[in-house]
Design an enzyme around this catalytic site. Structure first.
Site, PDB file in Angstrom:
ATOM      1  N   LYS A 137       5.185   7.489  -6.978  1.00  8.50           N
ATOM      2  CA  LYS A 137       5.563   7.480  -5.555  1.00  8.50           C
ATOM      3  C   LYS A 137       5.118   6.221  -4.806  1.00  8.50           C
ATOM      4  O   LYS A 137       5.801   5.762  -3.903  1.00  8.50           O
ATOM      5  CB  LYS A 137       5.007   8.718  -4.853  1.00  8.50           C
ATOM      6  CG  LYS A 137       5.631  10.014  -5.346  1.00  8.50           C
ATOM      7  CD  LYS A 137       5.124  11.180  -4.525  1.00  8.50           C
ATOM      8  CE  LYS A 137       5.544  12.493  -5.167  1.00  8.50           C
ATOM      9  NZ  LYS A 137       5.208  13.646  -4.331  1.00  8.50           N
ATOM     10  N   ASP A 142       8.432  14.587   1.508  1.00 14.37           N
ATOM     11  CA  ASP A 142       7.278  15.470   1.271  1.00 14.37           C
ATOM     12  C   ASP A 142       6.616  15.946   2.568  1.00 14.37           C
ATOM     13  O   ASP A 142       6.281  17.124   2.708  1.00 14.37           O
ATOM     14  CB  ASP A 142       6.207  14.746   0.443  1.00 14.37           C
ATOM     15  CG  ASP A 142       6.577  14.643  -1.031  1.00 14.37           C
ATOM     16  OD1 ASP A 142       7.290  15.531  -1.527  1.00 14.37           O
ATOM     17  OD2 ASP A 142       6.134  13.675  -1.680  1.00 14.37           O
TER      18      ASP A 142
END
Ligand code: ATR
Length: 307
Positions: A77, A133
């Site tokens: 990420k 997220d």
């Protein structure tokens, strides 16, 4: 209800995938393929184990083969921030990319999702990084626990990657007070300082609260293993002080913390909703359509819990 029926594979089938290392445990393919089938798309969602040092060529490969998009999980990420061509505001804000959309340039020189180029290929393709997220944490708290965050008093256990994002996202939702607890207290102090700088209206304190909180959240990894102790120190904080408890751990479905919280009378939810809503948002970015949440949730539960 019958399972959604996937379109047969053919030469027009387009692909999405999750890249991670490891990735074999991922529930995303089950969840996303159910959503894709329900939307009637001729797409498939795959999983690829990609070593961090191979991430760049993997992204180029997916782009070259005109994948619709990608999800990234541990440890990609942060690495991807420097590898995508452009960053959405969400990825800039959270300094992490968990979703990539590939876009094509048309003759008018505007960038459009690759779904717009069914018949004529684009002149050029680029990747755009998003983060879905942080938004998913808030959506799960609202929908799974019916929490009104604005004005709430919240105890947050854990100040690692997930804890930091949760703390900053909760602060952005104008919670009134945040109590931060972490094994390594210096990390909680760093997060507290960041919140004071970015969200000065939020009262942030280190340590356990006296009195009631509207919500306690476990953002530590404790609970994943049956031998783990509870993430909360019962001499410092009784679960009876919390009206609701959210455990980001979702495997097992009921962690010892969730069991104790239920016994103490809290409303409870586990972190499966975070996984669901980050994936649903990714599917919405790729397809431009509302994600079929109920179908995706059922597929996720079946994959993770076998029921
Ligand atoms: P993630 O990205 O899932 O948040 P992480 O950044 O490694 O993963 O964070 C793990 C969290 O669980 C941290 O808050 C960690 O505490 P430390 O910052 O002190 O490491 C917490 N954690 C992990 N194992 C723990 C343990 N045995 N006791 C207490 N906290 C623990």
């Amino acid at each position: 209800m019958s399972e959604p029926f996937p379109k047969p594979l053919d030469a027009r089938t387009r692909y999405c995938a999750v890249l991670g290392f490891p990735v074999k445990h991922s529930a995303s393919p089950a969840m996303q393929n159910a959503g894709i089938a329900e939307l009637g798309l001729n797409w498939r969602y795959l999983a690829f184990e990609v070593r961090p040092e191979e991430l760049r060529p993997a992204l180029i490969g997916a782009q070259t083969m005109q994948f619709i998009g990608l999800n990234l999980t541990v440890p990609h990420k942060l690495l991807a921030l420097d590898m995508v061509d452009t960053l959405d505001e969400s990825a800039k804000l959270w300094s992490a990319v968990n979703t990539i959309q590939f876009e094509g340039r048309d003759r008018g020189r505007s960038w459009l999702p690759l779904t717009h180029f069914e018949d004529a290929p684009p002149e050029k393709i680029r990747s755009r990084g998003y983060n879905t997220d942080a938004e998913a944490i808030v959506r799960s708290l609202r929908e799974d626990l019916r929490i009104e965050l604005r004005g709430a008093r919240v105890l947050l256990l854990g100040a690692g990657g997930a804890g930091r994002v949760a703390a900053l996202k909760l602060a952005s939702q104008e919670v009134a007070e945040l109590f931060l607890v972490n094994r390594t207290s210096s990390k909680a102090a760093t997060v507290a300082a960041e919140i004071r700088r970015r969200h000065p209206a939020v009262k942030v304190q280190l340590g356990y609260p006296r009195g009631e909180v509207d919500l306690a959240i476990n953002a530590t990894s404790l609970g994943l293993s049956p031998s783990d102790p509870l993430p909360v120190e019962d001499k410092q904080f009784s679960l009876r002080q919390a009206l609701a408890l959210y455990d980001m751990v979702y495997r097992p479905a009921e962690t010892p913390l969730l069991r104790a919280a239920k016994a103490a009378g809290c409303r409870t939810a586990n972190g499966l909703g975070m996984l669901l809503y980050q994936g649903a948002k990714a599917l919405e970015i790729w397809s431009g359509k509302p994600a079929p949440i109920a179908v995706m949730r059922r597929a996720l539960e079946q994959n993770v819990y076998g029921s």
